[in-house]
Design a protein around this motif. Structure first.
Motif, PDB file in Angstrom:
ATOM      1  N   ASN A 111       0.927  -1.302   0.112  1.00 43.50           N
ATOM      2  CA  ASN A 111      -0.143   0.218  -0.455  1.00 43.50           C
ATOM      3  C   ASN A 111       1.024   1.160  -0.032  1.00 43.50           C
ATOM      4  O   ASN A 111       1.662   1.296   0.556  1.00 43.50           O
ATOM      5  CB  ASN A 111      -0.908  -0.381   1.118  1.00 43.50           C
ATOM      6  CG  ASN A 111      -1.613  -0.750   1.370  1.00 43.50           C
ATOM      7  OD1 ASN A 111      -2.624  -1.450   0.451  1.00 43.50           O
ATOM      8  ND2 ASN A 111      -2.155  -1.380   2.509  1.00 43.50           N
ATOM      9  N   ARG A 114      -0.125   8.238   2.181  1.00 41.63           N
ATOM     10  CA  ARG A 114      -0.023   9.567   1.464  1.00 41.63           C
ATOM     11  C   ARG A 114       0.772   9.724   3.190  1.00 41.63           C
ATOM     12  O   ARG A 114       1.420  10.546   2.488  1.00 41.63           O
ATOM     13  CB  ARG A 114      -1.045  10.239   1.556  1.00 41.63           C
ATOM     14  CG  ARG A 114      -1.157  11.496   1.421  1.00 41.63           C
ATOM     15  CD  ARG A 114      -2.038  12.585   0.551  1.00 41.63           C
ATOM     16  NE  ARG A 114      -2.862  11.813   0.166  1.00 41.63           N
ATOM     17  CZ  ARG A 114      -2.876  11.843  -1.591  1.00 41.63           C
ATOM     18  NH1 ARG A 114      -2.147  12.936  -2.058  1.00 41.63           N
ATOM     19  NH2 ARG A 114      -3.846  11.599  -1.873  1.00 41.63           N
ATOM     20  N   ARG A 135      -3.266  -0.272 -12.455  1.00 42.31           N
ATOM     21  CA  ARG A 135      -4.580  -0.133 -11.032  1.00 42.31           C
ATOM     22  C   ARG A 135      -3.573   0.316 -10.145  1.00 42.31           C
ATOM     23  O   ARG A 135      -3.725   1.266  -9.736  1.00 42.31           O
ATOM     24  CB  ARG A 135      -5.661  -1.081 -11.351  1.00 42.31           C
ATOM     25  CG  ARG A 135      -5.756  -0.620  -9.776  1.00 42.31           C
ATOM     26  CD  ARG A 135      -6.859  -1.480 -10.123  1.00 42.31           C
ATOM     27  NE  ARG A 135      -6.590  -3.219  -9.263  1.00 42.31           N
ATOM     28  CZ  ARG A 135      -6.412  -3.145  -8.312  1.00 42.31           C
ATOM     29  NH1 ARG A 135      -6.722  -2.518  -7.086  1.00 42.31           N
ATOM     30  NH2 ARG A 135      -5.810  -4.704  -8.155  1.00 42.31           N
ATOM     31  N   HIS A 136      -2.486  -0.683  -9.642  1.00 41.19           N
ATOM     32  CA  HIS A 136      -1.465   0.001  -8.716  1.00 41.19           C
ATOM     33  C   HIS A 136      -0.520   1.166  -8.971  1.00 41.19           C
ATOM     34  O   HIS A 136      -0.944   1.731  -8.411  1.00 41.19           O
ATOM     35  CB  HIS A 136      -0.440  -1.126  -8.400  1.00 41.19           C
ATOM     36  CG  HIS A 136      -1.368  -2.915  -8.035  1.00 41.19           C
ATOM     37  ND1 HIS A 136      -1.310  -3.308  -8.572  1.00 41.19           N
ATOM     38  CD2 HIS A 136      -2.310  -2.665  -7.644  1.00 41.19           C
ATOM     39  CE1 HIS A 136      -1.651  -4.438  -7.258  1.00 41.19           C
ATOM     40  NE2 HIS A 136      -3.005  -3.697  -7.143  1.00 41.19           N
ATOM     41  N   ARG A 138      -1.572   3.536 -10.431  1.00 44.85           N
ATOM     42  CA  ARG A 138      -2.295   4.978 -10.291  1.00 44.85           C
ATOM     43  C   ARG A 138      -2.507   5.254  -8.827  1.00 44.85           C
ATOM     44  O   ARG A 138      -2.642   7.094  -8.402  1.00 44.85           O
ATOM     45  CB  ARG A 138      -3.810   4.444 -11.706  1.00 44.85           C
ATOM     46  CG  ARG A 138      -3.485   4.536 -12.963  1.00 44.85           C
ATOM     47  CD  ARG A 138      -5.160   4.606 -12.925  1.00 44.85           C
ATOM     48  NE  ARG A 138      -5.056   4.857 -14.766  1.00 44.85           N
ATOM     49  CZ  ARG A 138      -4.989   3.491 -15.473  1.00 44.85           C
ATOM     50  NH1 ARG A 138      -5.675   2.548 -15.285  1.00 44.85           N
ATOM     51  NH2 ARG A 138      -4.823   3.438 -17.030  1.00 44.85           N
ATOM     52  N   LYS A 139      -2.925   3.892  -8.523  1.00 44.58           N
ATOM     53  CA  LYS A 139      -3.370   4.740  -6.745  1.00 44.58           C
ATOM     54  C   LYS A 139      -1.998   5.271  -6.596  1.00 44.58           C
ATOM     55  O   LYS A 139      -1.714   5.823  -5.232  1.00 44.58           O
ATOM     56  CB  LYS A 139      -3.495   3.030  -5.889  1.00 44.58           C
ATOM     57  CG  LYS A 139      -4.971   2.386  -6.614  1.00 44.58           C
ATOM     58  CD  LYS A 139      -5.024   1.483  -5.243  1.00 44.58           C
ATOM     59  CE  LYS A 139      -6.337   0.752  -5.928  1.00 44.58           C
ATOM     60  NZ  LYS A 139      -6.530  -0.126  -4.769  1.00 44.58           N
ATOM     61  N   ALA A 140      -0.873   4.283  -6.213  1.00 42.12           N
ATOM     62  CA  ALA A 140       0.435   5.251  -6.340  1.00 42.12           C
ATOM     63  C   ALA A 140       0.614   6.784  -6.598  1.00 42.12           C
ATOM     64  O   ALA A 140       0.944   8.305  -5.498  1.00 42.12           O
ATOM     65  CB  ALA A 140       1.790   4.559  -6.922  1.00 42.12           C
ATOM     66  N   GLU A 142      -1.621   8.978  -7.258  1.00 43.41           N
ATOM     67  CA  GLU A 142      -2.610   9.228  -6.360  1.00 43.41           C
ATOM     68  C   GLU A 142      -2.220  10.234  -5.410  1.00 43.41           C
ATOM     69  O   GLU A 142      -2.231  11.302  -4.479  1.00 43.41           O
ATOM     70  CB  GLU A 142      -4.395   8.927  -6.079  1.00 43.41           C
ATOM     71  CG  GLU A 142      -4.949   8.795  -7.647  1.00 43.41           C
ATOM     72  CD  GLU A 142      -5.803   7.086  -7.158  1.00 43.41           C
ATOM     73  OE1 GLU A 142      -6.321   6.986  -6.257  1.00 43.41           O
ATOM     74  OE2 GLU A 142      -6.756   7.283  -8.579  1.00 43.41           O
ATOM     75  N   GLN A 143      -1.223   9.112  -4.317  1.00 42.21           N
ATOM     76  CA  GLN A 143      -0.854   9.281  -3.229  1.00 42.21           C
ATOM     77  C   GLN A 143       0.830  10.381  -3.185  1.00 42.21           C
ATOM     78  O   GLN A 143       1.075  10.233  -2.438  1.00 42.21           O
ATOM     79  CB  GLN A 143      -0.125   7.977  -2.483  1.00 42.21           C
ATOM     80  CG  GLN A 143      -1.382   6.937  -2.238  1.00 42.21           C
ATOM     81  CD  GLN A 143      -2.506   7.485  -1.406  1.00 42.21           C
ATOM     82  OE1 GLN A 143      -2.182   7.668  -0.556  1.00 42.21           O
ATOM     83  NE2 GLN A 143      -3.384   7.420  -1.993  1.00 42.21           N
TER      84      GLN A 143
END
Length: 321
Positions: A111, A114, A135-136, A138-140, A142-143
């Motif tokens: 994970n 932030r 997908r992972h 993009r999450k990174a 965003e953080q």
């Protein structure tokens, strides 16, 4: 290129020595950094937890002394890997140590919280996060991470299934930060290929298991040298997440590498630090498909210098084509 400022002018090769459970410790990290590539280790390898600060200070002091004595040589900064999983009861304490000691690079796994990014940015450090899918990634993003490590098919440890051509290309469309490629990086030629694909840095783990400085059993190192890509098994049995392992070590443990049951993500548990992983890695040895390009056990510095020569030779061949 999107190389962070703290790495500019500090690298002999655009390469990170990947953090490996049990295997990566201060001895290997120091030699990697002194040779001019980023060395790294998982925080959970420092046991008990109180040893983490000692490891960090040892690495900093020894690399600083080398830099002072060799002002004309590149000496790279180091990184600490944090497993950001709910079961990792050490995460908060380990991050607090790293922030207090101002570790230059933090590598996060699973994970990308932030809070870690903000804490590291507050003192001028950078955060790289490893992923196996867009997908992972993009999450990174965003953080607010500074770098994304694309762990592609064939990488040692918890690897993904995507081709580097596919994953690097898709990430680069959406991300202008530091991009790092992981997967079968064993030679200087591989490092050049990674940068040609659009990566800023390459990421190599398996090759550094076969070094005197690695905290691995002699039989593990010898099996790395003796194995080929066909000897790598991709399984989720041992940790609940798919990873690549040496078939020979599985067979020695009394299991059939060709017929392994699936594991469950519910079995993932970092509540005891590296103890659970130690039980796995004691007998079941992780490695990537690049083992076929590992031909000897060589000191980490000699290996980096060899890879630099290979890199420059490959660059010359390409330039002359």
């Amino acid at each position: 290129m999107a190389l962070p400022e703290l790495l500019q002018g500090k690298l002999r090769l655009p390469l990170i020595g990947a953090p490996m459970f049990i295997v990566s410790g201060p001895e290997l990290v120091v030699e990697q950094c002194k040779a001019g590539i980023v060395g790294s280790f998982p925080a959970l390898n420092a046991r008990p937890q109180e040893k983490l600060v000692d490891w960090i200070r040892q690495i900093r002091e020894e690399t600083a002394a080398h830099a002072e004595a060799n002002p004309d040589e590149p000496v790279a900064p180091f990184a600490v890997n944090q497993i950001a999983h709910p079961s990792n009861s050490r995460l908060l304490a380990d991050v607090e140590v790293c922030v207090r000691e101002e570790v230059p690079i933090i590598i996060t796994s699973l994970n990308p919280p932030r809070e870690i990014v903000q804490a590291v940015h507050a003192y001028g450090g950078v955060v790289f996060h490893d992923i196996i899918s867009i997908r992972h990634a993009r999450k990174a993003m965003e953080q607010g991470v500074d770098g994304i490590i694309a762990v592609c098919a064939g990488a040692g440890g918890h690897a993904g299934m995507l081709s580097p051509f596919a994953l690097i290309g898709e990430i680069r469309k959406a991300f202008d930060g530091c991009l790092i490629l992981s997967g079968c990086i064993s030679r200087g030629d591989d490092v050049l290929a990674a940068t040609a694909m659009g990566a800023d840095l390459a990421y190599s783990g398996t090759r550094f298991i076969a070094t005197p400085e690695a905290n691995a059993l002699p039989g593990y190192k010898e099996m790395i040298v003796d194995s080929a890509a066909a000897d790598i098994v991709y399984s989720s049995l041992f940790t609940g997440i798919h990873g690549n392992y040496l078939a020979g070590s599985i067979a020695k443990s009394g299991m059939d590498p060709a017929h392994l049951p699936d594991g469950s993500k519910d079995d993932m548990d970092f509540s005891k630090g590296a103890e659970i992983e130690a039980k796995v890695w004691k007998d079941i040895w992780g490695a990537g498909q690049g083992v076929g390009n590992v031909g000897d056990i060589a000191p980490a510095r000699d290996l980096v210098l060899r890879m630099e020569r290979e890199y420059r030779d490959a660059l010359a061949r390409v330039s002359a084509a």
